[in-house]
Design a protein around this motif. Sequence first.
Motif, short mmCIF file in Angstrom:
data_model
loop_
_atom_site.label_atom_id
_atom_site.label_comp_id
_atom_site.label_asym_id
_atom_site.label_seq_id
_atom_site.Cartn_x
_atom_site.Cartn_y
_atom_site.Cartn_z
N ASP A 60 1.34 23.56 45.38
CA ASP A 60 0.18 22.92 46.00
C ASP A 60 -0.86 23.84 46.75
N LEU A 61 -0.37 25.06 46.98
CA LEU A 61 -1.13 26.10 47.78
C LEU A 61 -1.82 26.92 46.57
N ARG A 62 -2.86 26.60 46.29
CA ARG A 62 -3.87 27.22 45.22
C ARG A 62 -4.64 28.32 45.46
N GLN B 51 -7.19 15.09 42.74
CA GLN B 51 -6.87 14.18 43.50
C GLN B 51 -6.69 14.61 44.85
N GLY B 52 -6.38 15.81 45.34
CA GLY B 52 -6.49 16.43 46.47
C GLY B 52 -7.65 16.32 47.27
N LEU B 53 -8.94 16.49 46.53
CA LEU B 53 -10.09 16.24 47.08
C LEU B 53 -10.66 14.78 46.98
N THR C 282 -5.67 24.64 54.78
CA THR C 282 -4.48 23.86 54.52
C THR C 282 -4.85 22.10 54.58
N LYS C 283 -4.18 21.43 54.09
CA LYS C 283 -4.06 19.80 54.45
C LYS C 283 -5.36 19.17 53.94
N ILE D 248 -6.26 27.30 49.38
CA ILE D 248 -6.54 26.29 49.75
C ILE D 248 -5.21 25.20 49.53
N GLY D 249 -4.81 24.43 50.50
CA GLY D 249 -3.49 23.56 50.34
C GLY D 249 -4.24 22.16 50.01
#
Length: 350
Positions: A335-337, A56-58, A302-303, A327-328
Amino acid sequence: MAEEKKGFFKGLWGKIAGGEEPENVSVADPFERGGSAAPILTDEERKPGLFERLRQGLSKTRDSLVGRIDRLVLGKKEIDTDTLEELEEILISADIGVQTTVELIRTLEQRLSRNELKDGDALKAALKEEILARIAREAQPLDLGSATPFVIMVIGVNGVGKTTTIGKLAARYTAEGKKVVLAAGDTFRAAAAEQLEIWGDRVGCDVVRHKEGADPSAVVFDGIKAAVARRADILIIDTAGRLHTKVNLMEELKKVRRIVGREIPGAPHETLLVLDAATGQNALSQAKLFKETAGVTGIALTKLDGTAKGGIVVAICNEFNIPVRYIGVGEGVDDLRDFDPTQFVAALFQ
């Protein structure tokens, strides 16, 4: 079950038929006659899994890269040099960078000449393989047990999320049972130390701070003394946002490094550069110049969830040989993985 309990429809039929309904009518037990009730999920259980959250983040990066590749190869019976030229444009516009894009296309041309790229699926599989090879080259997690206290100095320009990244790292390490001390070395930005203290209170770790405008070196010195005295496992040092072009600020950073190294030989054990993925090629420039001037040993990006420029991960890993540590992909603490190259590529292409 007691005889007086009736199912909903049975009770309803009784009403229609004019029968008198017993006082205590209940809906039939869902476990009667071998039935089963749907499990009640907690908020935690409803959250998507780690891999799904990464996907989802990507999503924006996936749409700008893999989505466009899918449209490029749709209906093509064969892959040719024209296809690779169009692919080159897609890779550059996805912020994979000119140097890395040229390398990737050259490798794919070699595969094409060996008849390895029969169709779109083969092209995507080859590209996925080549990207993974480049981002996995330097990937390695931090060895936090290699020193006590393990000192992480966090650097970067203003607005990239340094203090938030520090807070999330402190939350993670504290949850793992480690004792963490934070040194509020950013004495220039208004409320920077207060923001760090809020994180400290939230996650349960000590924060060493001075008043606004104090000498950052003095804060760091006191932070080191506190970490040693309190037998902390990890000391994380916040620093003021600075541009690589500001000579006086870069000299100040070198002074901080000297003090850390004098008090704890071999420290800082990690100089973590925080970059905002949304800045695309600017992040690439920052990585280059901070590596040359500040001895960067790792990157937190991040972000990623708010940008289509996530291809910058590939460029940074390939061009600078600096490991991406974190990575955030969201605003949550978790969510900081850790950066996992295999998972990252799988989430990007799936």
